[in-house]
Design an enzyme around this catalytic site. Structure first.
Site, PDB file in Angstrom:
ATOM      1  N   SER A 153       0.795  -1.239   0.000  1.00  0.00           N
ATOM      2  CA  SER A 153       0.000   0.000   0.000  1.00  0.00           C
ATOM      3  C   SER A 153       0.825   1.287   0.000  1.00  0.00           C
ATOM      4  CB  SER A 153      -0.919   0.037   1.216  1.00  0.00           C
ATOM      5  OG  SER A 153      -1.981  -0.843   1.019  1.00  0.00           O
ATOM      6  N   LYS A 162       0.433   3.311  -3.001  1.00  0.00           N
ATOM      7  CA  LYS A 162      -0.770   4.140  -3.226  1.00  0.00           C
ATOM      8  C   LYS A 162      -0.430   5.626  -3.197  1.00  0.00           C
ATOM      9  CE  LYS A 162      -3.837   0.647  -1.319  1.00  0.00           C
ATOM     10  NZ  LYS A 162      -4.465   0.107  -0.111  1.00  0.00           N
ATOM     11  N   TYR A 214      -3.958  -2.232 -10.377  1.00  0.00           N
ATOM     12  CA  TYR A 214      -3.899  -2.135  -8.912  1.00  0.00           C
ATOM     13  C   TYR A 214      -2.979  -3.218  -8.321  1.00  0.00           C
ATOM     14  CZ  TYR A 214      -5.217  -2.385  -4.023  1.00  0.00           C
ATOM     15  OH  TYR A 214      -5.155  -2.437  -2.647  1.00  0.00           O
ATOM     16  N   TYR A 221      -4.839   3.842   8.120  1.00  0.00           N
ATOM     17  CA  TYR A 221      -6.187   3.284   8.259  1.00  0.00           C
ATOM     18  C   TYR A 221      -6.768   3.568   9.644  1.00  0.00           C
ATOM     19  CZ  TYR A 221      -3.777   1.219   4.434  1.00  0.00           C
ATOM     20  OH  TYR A 221      -3.011   1.071   3.328  1.00  0.00           O
ATOM     21  N   VAL A 233       1.323  -3.791   3.755  1.00  0.00           N
ATOM     22  CA  VAL A 233       1.287  -5.102   4.419  1.00  0.00           C
ATOM     23  C   VAL A 233       2.538  -5.951   4.145  1.00  0.00           C
ATOM     24  CG1 VAL A 233      -1.225  -5.303   4.704  1.00  0.00           C
ATOM     25  CG2 VAL A 233      -0.149  -6.129   2.587  1.00  0.00           C
TER      26      VAL A 233
END
Ligand code: DON
Length: 304
Positions: free
Chosen positions: A63, A66, A188, A240, A258
């Protein structure tokens, strides 16, 4: 300050703490990583480097990527990005479906999976060769032409990405995905499979500590105002449902993945990356979080 010595002292002090985390195994290929790796790298805006441990070994940045895709969309594409996602912390896990239904397919921010999938939809619709273009963008940011996707990780996630397919289908039903779902998800999954070392990550995030300019090339990636906003998003949404904890204990804008990596920046000063694969229950590196907490506590090098 002797940062290398501080890194080593913090690492030693964490040896007494049992690593209660678990390596991510919901993407089967990630479970093959040796859980005991530990690396850290810090680079300052005036070009000083400090490292410790496995700082030159590449790992799956997941992530963290991103941020790259968001910055690309935010800087290069005239799109209606803020009509298609919000800038609010989600307060839910990175792959949660719950809120998306209430919010009619509009993700809360670009860093949860749903938001990153919409960013991929924007890039898939606008770029000539999205996978190549994103890879080149990241290579330029850190000045290393060998950075690449790991096709095994991308494939492994594609085979098991049921929640991500649920997210994209739900958003498509609300009209917030414009391209073919398989093309968007292929982008993605590849994005998440990028592999970089701590050193490469710190180098590539340094422009966010430097008013949007890559120090080594002088290239302006984002305007100072958009750089500030990107850092604000990392501060409020980069971890998050643990974004509050990270602000509370570490006090830096940052992003986790992760694969066990965390990158954070102190605007005007430095970018730092930590890698330790075992994750806490929120999906963030267990030791990485503790290390950064101790680092900003000892050095007072945080934004608060
Ligand atoms: O989509 C996923 O679930 C992964 N490719 C990325 C999740 C992730 O890294 C969340 N970060 N802490």
């Amino acid at each position: 300050m002797d940062l290398k010595k501080i890194f080593s002292e913090i690492y030693d002090s964490l040896n007494d703490v049992e690593d209660a985390g678990k390596v991510a195994d919901y993407i089967p290929e990630l479970a093959n990583v040796s859980p005991d790796h530990f690396g850290v790298h810090l680079v300052t805006v005036d070009g000083q480097h400090y490292d410790f441990g496995d700082s030159d070994i590449r790992f799956s940045i997941q992530s963290i990527a991103k941020v790259f895709s968001f910055v690309m969309a935010y800087s290069q594409i005239k799109s209606t990005i803020w009509e298609r996602m919000d800038v609010e912390p989600a307060g839910t896990p990175f792959n949660s479906l719950v809120q998306l239904e209430y919010d009619k397919g509009i993700p809360r921010n670009p860093f949860i999976n749903a938001g990153a999938i919409v960013v991929c939809d924007i890039l898939a619709g606008e770029l000539a060769s999205p996978k190549d273009n994103i890879r080149s963008f990241v290579r330029d940011l850190c000045g290393n032409r060998t950075i690449d996707y790991n096709p095994l990780v991308a494939h492994s996630e594609k085979k098991t990405g049921f929640r991500n397919y649920a997210l994209v289908n739900l958003m498509k039903s609300f009209g917030n995905i414009h391209n073919d779902i398989d093309a968007v998800m292929d982008l993605y999954f590849h994005l998440c499979s990028l592999e970089m070392s701590c050193r490469e990550l710190s180098d590539s995030f340094l422009f966010l500590a430097n008013n949007g300019i890559v120090p080594y090339s002088g290239k302006q990636i984002l305007s100072p105002s958009r750089t500030k906003r990107t850092n604000a998003l990392m501060q409020t949404c980069g971890f998050y449902d643990e974004a509050g904890q990270f602000a509370f204990k570490v006090g830096l804008p940052g992003k986790s993945g992760v694969g066990g990596g965390i990158v954070a920046v102190l605007p005007g000063k430095y970018a730092i990356s930590v890698w330790s694969p075992r994750l806490n229950p929120k999906g963030n590196s267990f030791k990485g979080m503790l290390f950064l907490e101790e680092f900003t506590t000892r050095t007072h090098l945080s934004i608060f």
